[in-house]
Design an enzyme around this catalytic site. Structure first.
Site, PDB file in Angstrom:
ATOM      1  CG  LEU A  51      -1.893  -1.174   1.344  1.00  0.00           C
ATOM      2  CD1 LEU A  51      -2.630  -1.129   2.674  1.00  0.00           C
ATOM      3  CD2 LEU A  51      -2.869  -1.190   0.175  1.00  0.00           C
ATOM      4  CB  CYS A  89      16.126   0.511   7.931  1.00  0.00           C
ATOM      5  SG  CYS A  89      14.719  -0.272   7.153  1.00  0.00           S
ATOM      6  CB  SER A  90      17.830  -3.759   4.403  1.00  0.00           C
ATOM      7  OG  SER A  90      16.601  -4.321   4.824  1.00  0.00           O
ATOM      8  CB  THR A 116      13.647  -0.260  -1.277  1.00  0.00           C
ATOM      9  OG1 THR A 116      14.039  -1.633  -1.272  1.00  0.00           O
ATOM     10  CG2 THR A 116      12.414  -0.081  -2.142  1.00  0.00           C
TER      11      THR A 116
END
Length: 108
Positions: free
Chosen positions: A56, A81-82, A87
């Protein structure tokens, strides 16, 4: 940050300063951070979205809220944080200017 239909993707993101989190109003999805270097660095350590709410765009909304907060408060972000490092930043390259790097160490 609303997106059209007013569904879950339009969730309001709340800054929970006491718990060092940005979270949805229902507190089910959140981004956790730690302040480092006397409060000058925001280390984003974890992003969580429950499986029932994945897909979402909530993680992106949480990350954008954290990066906006960092920028507004003259903080640099450490993307531990990956999701953030692999991303979010690659999909949103304009936020690279807020990322902490070794080059900035001497000015902080």
């Amino acid at each position: 940050m609303a997106t059209g239909s007013g569904g879950p993707a339009a969730a309001k993101i709340v800054w929970n300063e006491r718990q060092k989190r940005f979270e949805t109003e229902d507190k089910q999805a959140y981004l956790q951070y730690e302040l480092r270097n006397g409060g000058k660095l925001m280390d984003i350590v974890h992003t969580f979205v429950p499986s029932s709410k994945r897909g979402l765009g909530l993680a992106s909304h949480l990350a954008a809220a954290a990066f906006n907060h960092a920028q507004s408060n003259s903080l640099f972000v450490i993307p531990t944080c990956s999701y953030i490092s692999e991303t979010f930043v690659s999909r949103n390259p304009s936020w690279k200017s807020v990322l902490y790097s070794e080059d900035l160490k001497s000015s902080i």
